[in-house]
Design a protein around this motif. Sequence first.
Motif, short mmCIF file in Angstrom:
data_model
loop_
_atom_site.label_atom_id
_atom_site.label_comp_id
_atom_site.label_asym_id
_atom_site.label_seq_id
_atom_site.Cartn_x
_atom_site.Cartn_y
_atom_site.Cartn_z
N ALA A 16 -6.24 14.12 14.82
CA ALA A 16 -7.03 13.35 13.86
C ALA A 16 -6.37 12.03 13.50
N PHE A 17 -5.03 12.01 13.52
CA PHE A 17 -4.30 10.79 13.12
C PHE A 17 -2.91 10.88 13.72
N SER A 18 -2.45 9.79 14.31
CA SER A 18 -1.11 9.75 14.89
C SER A 18 -0.63 8.31 14.84
N LYS A 19 0.38 8.07 13.98
CA LYS A 19 0.81 6.69 13.76
C LYS A 19 2.12 6.67 13.00
N GLU A 20 2.84 5.58 13.11
CA GLU A 20 4.02 5.32 12.28
C GLU A 20 3.50 4.80 10.93
N VAL A 21 3.96 5.42 9.82
CA VAL A 21 3.48 5.04 8.50
C VAL A 21 4.67 4.83 7.54
N ASN A 22 4.38 4.26 6.38
CA ASN A 22 5.43 4.02 5.38
C ASN A 22 5.69 5.23 4.50
N MET A 23 4.61 5.94 4.13
CA MET A 23 4.73 7.05 3.19
C MET A 23 3.50 7.94 3.30
N VAL A 24 3.68 9.23 2.99
CA VAL A 24 2.58 10.18 2.96
C VAL A 24 2.65 10.93 1.64
N ILE A 25 1.50 11.11 1.00
CA ILE A 25 1.41 11.92 -0.21
C ILE A 25 0.45 13.06 0.09
N ALA A 26 0.97 14.29 -0.01
CA ALA A 26 0.17 15.47 0.30
C ALA A 26 0.22 16.44 -0.86
N ARG A 27 -0.85 17.20 -1.03
CA ARG A 27 -0.89 18.24 -2.05
C ARG A 27 -0.57 19.57 -1.40
N THR A 28 0.61 20.09 -1.73
CA THR A 28 0.97 21.42 -1.26
C THR A 28 0.51 22.43 -2.30
N THR A 29 0.60 23.70 -1.95
CA THR A 29 0.21 24.73 -2.91
C THR A 29 1.20 24.79 -4.07
N ALA A 30 2.36 24.14 -3.92
CA ALA A 30 3.36 24.09 -4.99
C ALA A 30 3.29 22.78 -5.78
#
Length: 143
Positions: A16-30
């Motif tokens: 779906a997405f493949s790239k060099e990025v600066n930052m990722v913000i994800a919602r984990t179950t924690a």
Amino acid sequence: MAKKIRLDVVTPEKVAFSKEVNMVIARTTAGDVGILPGHAPLVGTLGIWPLRIMEEEGETQLSLMGGFIEVQPDKITILGGTVELVEEIDVARAEAAKERAQRRLKGDVVAADTVTDELRAEIALKRAIVRLKVYEFYQQRRR
């Protein structure tokens, strides 16, 4: 130039997405996690929430319906069951799913297995809301 981290977001059907990025913000179950280059190794379960990707050009969001995340200092791998780019979101379908789930949760639709139906409706509602959040994010950026 800012340091980058590789992000690969894959599903059973596609990359779906493949790239060099600066930052990722994800919602984990924690809870939410912000990942920058050099982050400590991490493995987690992802919730149903938009995946936020920060790049030089600005923020990108993907509709992420749960999955798993593995973080290494130089690479993030996300395995998602369903991941959608904004152009893949069917807004009318998401709005209909949201309304249907809300009716079920209010008790307007009765099922043989009420507990299971309520859980399914809650998940369907979350999924619809995430799709609509990602779509609205891009609509606001256009203005």
